[in-house]
Enzyme design. Structure first.
Site, PDB file in Angstrom:
ATOM      1  N   GLU A   1      87.652  36.360 116.647  1.00  0.00           N
ATOM      2  CA  GLU A   1      88.332  35.095 116.935  1.00  0.00           C
ATOM      3  C   GLU A   1      89.653  35.422 117.622  1.00  0.00           C
ATOM      4  O   GLU A   1      90.215  36.504 117.422  1.00  0.00           O
ATOM      5  CB  GLU A   1      88.581  34.329 115.637  1.00  0.00           C
ATOM      6  CG  GLU A   1      87.273  33.918 114.963  1.00  0.00           C
ATOM      7  CD  GLU A   1      87.462  33.280 113.592  1.00  0.00           C
ATOM      8  OE1 GLU A   1      86.611  32.457 113.212  1.00  0.00           O
ATOM      9  OE2 GLU A   1      88.443  33.610 112.893  1.00  0.00           O
TER      10      GLU A   1
ATOM     11  N   GLU B   1      87.346  27.277 117.882  1.00  0.00           N
ATOM     12  CA  GLU B   1      87.520  27.498 116.439  1.00  0.00           C
ATOM     13  C   GLU B   1      88.369  26.379 115.830  1.00  0.00           C
ATOM     14  O   GLU B   1      88.755  25.439 116.515  1.00  0.00           O
ATOM     15  CB  GLU B   1      88.140  28.886 116.197  1.00  0.00           C
ATOM     16  CG  GLU B   1      87.129  29.919 115.709  1.00  0.00           C
ATOM     17  CD  GLU B   1      86.432  29.529 114.401  1.00  0.00           C
ATOM     18  OE1 GLU B   1      87.005  28.750 113.617  1.00  0.00           O
ATOM     19  OE2 GLU B   1      85.298  30.001 114.179  1.00  0.00           O
TER      20      GLU B   1
ATOM     21  N   GLU C   1      82.415  39.506 115.013  1.00  0.00           N
ATOM     22  CA  GLU C   1      82.714  38.174 115.572  1.00  0.00           C
ATOM     23  C   GLU C   1      84.229  38.051 115.706  1.00  0.00           C
ATOM     24  O   GLU C   1      84.917  37.841 114.705  1.00  0.00           O
ATOM     25  CB  GLU C   1      82.225  37.077 114.626  1.00  0.00           C
ATOM     26  CG  GLU C   1      80.758  37.132 114.308  1.00  0.00           C
ATOM     27  CD  GLU C   1      80.333  36.016 113.349  1.00  0.00           C
ATOM     28  OE1 GLU C   1      79.172  35.618 113.412  1.00  0.00           O
ATOM     29  OE2 GLU C   1      81.165  35.559 112.524  1.00  0.00           O
TER      30      GLU C   1
ATOM     31  N   GLU D   1      77.535  39.888 105.707  1.00  0.00           N
ATOM     32  CA  GLU D   1      78.721  39.608 106.529  1.00  0.00           C
ATOM     33  C   GLU D   1      79.985  39.935 105.746  1.00  0.00           C
ATOM     34  O   GLU D   1      80.252  39.326 104.708  1.00  0.00           O
ATOM     35  CB  GLU D   1      78.724  38.118 106.933  1.00  0.00           C
ATOM     36  CG  GLU D   1      79.975  37.710 107.698  1.00  0.00           C
ATOM     37  CD  GLU D   1      80.068  36.191 107.940  1.00  0.00           C
ATOM     38  OE1 GLU D   1      79.074  35.479 107.734  1.00  0.00           O
ATOM     39  OE2 GLU D   1      81.165  35.741 108.303  1.00  0.00           O
TER      40      GLU D   1
ATOM     41  N   ARG E   1      82.244  30.473 102.284  1.00  0.00           N
ATOM     42  CA  ARG E   1      83.158  31.151 103.199  1.00  0.00           C
ATOM     43  C   ARG E   1      84.432  31.665 102.533  1.00  0.00           C
ATOM     44  O   ARG E   1      85.264  32.289 103.175  1.00  0.00           O
ATOM     45  CB  ARG E   1      83.513  30.222 104.353  1.00  0.00           C
ATOM     46  CG  ARG E   1      82.321  29.891 105.225  1.00  0.00           C
ATOM     47  CD  ARG E   1      82.688  28.885 106.304  1.00  0.00           C
ATOM     48  NE  ARG E   1      82.478  29.415 107.644  1.00  0.00           N
ATOM     49  CZ  ARG E   1      81.293  29.592 108.206  1.00  0.00           C
ATOM     50  NH1 ARG E   1      80.199  29.304 107.534  1.00  0.00           N
ATOM     51  NH2 ARG E   1      81.180  30.070 109.421  1.00  0.00           N
TER      52      ARG E   1
ATOM     53  N   ARG F   1      83.906  39.630 105.556  1.00  0.00           N
ATOM     54  CA  ARG F   1      84.808  38.644 106.166  1.00  0.00           C
ATOM     55  C   ARG F   1      86.284  39.056 106.160  1.00  0.00           C
ATOM     56  O   ARG F   1      87.123  38.363 106.747  1.00  0.00           O
ATOM     57  CB  ARG F   1      84.639  37.288 105.480  1.00  0.00           C
ATOM     58  CG  ARG F   1      83.270  36.673 105.742  1.00  0.00           C
ATOM     59  CD  ARG F   1      83.075  35.378 104.982  1.00  0.00           C
ATOM     60  NE  ARG F   1      83.963  34.308 105.377  1.00  0.00           N
ATOM     61  CZ  ARG F   1      83.779  33.504 106.418  1.00  0.00           C
ATOM     62  NH1 ARG F   1      82.716  33.654 107.184  1.00  0.00           N
ATOM     63  NH2 ARG F   1      84.648  32.552 106.698  1.00  0.00           N
TER      64      ARG F   1
ATOM     65  N   HIS G   1      84.922  38.886 111.458  1.00  0.00           N
ATOM     66  CA  HIS G   1      83.846  39.064 110.481  1.00  0.00           C
ATOM     67  C   HIS G   1      82.833  40.025 111.091  1.00  0.00           C
ATOM     68  O   HIS G   1      82.608  39.981 112.303  1.00  0.00           O
ATOM     69  CB  HIS G   1      83.151  37.740 110.185  1.00  0.00           C
ATOM     70  CG  HIS G   1      84.102  36.640 109.825  1.00  0.00           C
ATOM     71  ND1 HIS G   1      83.797  35.313 109.909  1.00  0.00           N
ATOM     72  CD2 HIS G   1      85.389  36.694 109.388  1.00  0.00           C
ATOM     73  CE1 HIS G   1      84.825  34.586 109.531  1.00  0.00           C
ATOM     74  NE2 HIS G   1      85.808  35.396 109.218  1.00  0.00           N
TER      75      HIS G   1
ATOM     76  N   ASP H   1      97.427  65.045 128.762  1.00  0.00           N
ATOM     77  CA  ASP H   1      98.430  65.461 127.797  1.00  0.00           C
ATOM     78  C   ASP H   1      98.285  64.594 126.548  1.00  0.00           C
ATOM     79  O   ASP H   1      98.715  63.449 126.520  1.00  0.00           O
ATOM     80  CB  ASP H   1      99.824  65.301 128.427  1.00  0.00           C
ATOM     81  CG  ASP H   1     100.920  65.560 127.419  1.00  0.00           C
ATOM     82  OD1 ASP H   1     100.608  66.043 126.318  1.00  0.00           O
ATOM     83  OD2 ASP H   1     102.089  65.276 127.744  1.00  0.00           O
TER      84      ASP H   1
ATOM     85  N   GLU I   1      86.132  31.410 119.462  1.00  0.00           N
ATOM     86  CA  GLU I   1      85.300  32.534 119.028  1.00  0.00           C
ATOM     87  C   GLU I   1      84.145  32.670 120.017  1.00  0.00           C
ATOM     88  O   GLU I   1      83.549  31.667 120.423  1.00  0.00           O
ATOM     89  CB  GLU I   1      84.749  32.275 117.619  1.00  0.00           C
ATOM     90  CG  GLU I   1      83.808  33.369 117.144  1.00  0.00           C
ATOM     91  CD  GLU I   1      83.344  33.170 115.694  1.00  0.00           C
ATOM     92  OE1 GLU I   1      84.124  32.666 114.869  1.00  0.00           O
ATOM     93  OE2 GLU I   1      82.183  33.508 115.422  1.00  0.00           O
TER      94      GLU I   1
HETATM   95  N1  GLU Z   1      89.212  31.838 110.988  1.00  0.00           N
HETATM   96  C1  GLU Z   1      88.633  32.175 109.714  1.00  0.00           C
HETATM   97  C2  GLU Z   1      89.099  33.575 109.293  1.00  0.00           C
HETATM   98  O1  GLU Z   1      90.241  33.854 109.419  1.00  0.00           O
HETATM   99  C3  GLU Z   1      87.132  32.084 109.709  1.00  0.00           C
HETATM  100  C4  GLU Z   1      86.522  30.807 110.179  1.00  0.00           C
HETATM  101  C5  GLU Z   1      85.002  30.944 110.207  1.00  0.00           C
HETATM  102  O2  GLU Z   1      84.375  30.950 109.152  1.00  0.00           O
HETATM  103  O3  GLU Z   1      84.480  31.166 111.306  1.00  0.00           O
HETATM  104  O4  GLU Z   1      88.362  34.400 108.813  1.00  0.00           O
HETATM  105 MG    MG Z   2      84.678  31.805 113.194  1.00  0.00          MG
END
Ligand code: GLU
Ligand code: MG
Length: 444
Positions: free
Chosen positions: A130, A185, A128, A333, A313, A335, A241, A50, A192
């Protein structure tokens, strides 16, 4: 795996129950369980269910939908008890007309992958995820207590968190994921675990399986695993990411060019330009909760600014360093995604944004090498750097105006997604929070 081999495997493994799984629009995993003896029929004819009670699925008047199991996703759940061994199969949802249901997130991604295939590409993703481990569920709803006091890359052989993480790695491996690395982490209780990239549909299958596997193992240790993007104020949030690349028709990495900047091809640059162009609308799909925007703030390695960079980053897109001799490792990547997203919808939207850049041969802005968090408003403006939406409301507004991302979801999924997310935003908007009372009650 074909149907015959599947049935033989189920028999040989001594599986008792089979959980037929799919996700709703939000990415929540749903399941219809059948005894293993009924699997043959299920594989041949599908299993009716359903659909009207699943968010975003059938309307009441067309309630019946059916599940078509995908034999390649067969896995025995490593935490199920031996005398009631349970396996899972991920399924595609079909409508009463027998056609794949266009609102099924897995089918949304399959359609996006087909559009890429028409252009000659296979989209590969390496998400990836976390997550936090909190002490039991009691009270975790309001004041979660991190399970450990470890920090970034901490190693202590007798650490309880290390033991839980090892058990999670073992379970993920049994679930068919090729685990590459795992680490503590930045925040207390935060971890992670990364697994090998795959084509987008397989990677999304893995991402949803990852979440429930982590939760199951954590629960067996009396812990609660959460993929909430920002569960604790003042410390790092949890991202998802995604490392992305396209394979060309010859099976080569279309993002690699030995002469390109950071070894990136023109195709890679156009893909990046597409994601930058559509970033604000994309955010609504890859960071789809009210809480997602508490993570996308300066200072916690999560992106805020719509720009790209090598290494950096703080940028929304990062180009991981090229490993010599590993052309296949050239990747982009992204993010801004977080694990509260529905990975099927997220990968579909990411792919369409990138393909739009390729179709229109867009050029990305220059990469930035500084820490963008440190830029003043004037510097951001002089570099032409826009910001990601500050709230879910802003992101939904951007989504409404972006045909590329809307088309990536398709009409049905877009309508349902937007309706649910606008309701979530409206409900949040009128809340009166602890912060406001602490700030204003006595002052005003
Ligand atoms: N925890 C971070 C985020 O919120 C990333 C840390 C890392 O570069 O692995 O994206
Ligand atoms: Mg990380």
């Amino acid at each position: 795996m074909d149907a015959k081999t599947l049935l033989e495997r189920v028999e040989a493994d001594g599986v008792y129950l089979v959980s037929l799984q799919f996700t709703d629009i939000m990415g929540t995993i749903k399941s219809v369980t059948i005894p293993a003896g009924r699997l043959e029929e299920a594989v041949e004819r599908g299993v009716w269910f359903d659909g009207s009670s699943i968010q975003g699925f059938a309307r009441i008047c067309e309630a019946d939908m059916f599940l078509v199991p995908d034999p390649s996703t067969y896995r025995v759940l490593p935490w199920s008890v031996p005398d009631r061994l349970r396996a899972r199969l991920l399924c595609d949802v079909h409508g009463p007309d027998g056609e794949p249901f266009e609102g099924d997130p897995r089918s949304v991604l399959k359609r996006a992958a087909q559009r890429a295939a028409q252009m000659g590409y296979i989209f590969n993703c390496g998400p990836e995820l976390e997550f936090f481990l909190f002490n039991s569920d009691q009270g975790a709803g309001t004041r979660p207590v991190p399970h450990d006091v470890g920090g970034y890359f901490d190693f202590s052989p007798r650490d309880e968190a290390q033991i839980v993480r090892s058990d999670i790695v073992k379970a993920l491996t049994a679930m068919g994921m090729d685990v590459e690395t795992s680490h503590h982490e930045v925040a207390a209780g935060q971890h992670e675990i990364d697994f090998q990239y795959a084509d987008a549909v397989t990677a999304a299958d893995n991402a949803v399986s990852f979440k429930y596997t982590v939760k199951a193992v954590a629960a067996a240790h009396g812990l609660y695993a959460s993929f909430m993007p920002k569960p604790v104020f003042g410390v790092n949030g949890s991202g998802m990411h995604v490392h992305q690349s396209l394979l060309d028709p010859g099976g080569e990495n279309a993002f690699y060019d030995t002469h390109g900047q950071f070894k990136l091809s023109d195709i890679a640059l156009q893909f990046i330009a597409g994601q930058i162009e559509h970033a604000r609308a994309l955010a609504a799909v890859v960071a789809p909760t009210v809480n997602s925007y508490k993570r996308l703030v300066p200072g916690y390695e999560a992106p805020v600014y719509i720009c790209w960079a090598q290494i950096n980053r703080s940028a929304m897109i990062r180009i991981p360093r090229y490993s010599p001799g590993r052309e296949d490792s050239t990747r982009v990547e992204l993010r801004c995604p977080d694990p509260s997203c529905n990975p099927y919808l997220a990968f579909a939207a990411m792919l369409e944004a990138g393909l739009d850049g390729i179709r229109n041969q867009l050029a990305p802005p220059s990469p930035v090498s500084d820490d963008v968090y440190e830029y003043s408003a004037e510097e951001l403006e002089s570099h032409g750097i826009d910001t990601l939406p500050g709230t879910l409301g802003d992101a939904l507004e951007a989504l409404e105006q972006d045909d590329t991302i809307r088309n990536a979801l398709g009409d049905r999924a877009y309508q349902v997604f937007c309706r649910a997310k606008l309701a979530e935003w409206d409900e949040y908007r009128i809340q009166v929070t602890d912060w406001e009372r602490e700030r204003y009650l006595h002052m005003l």
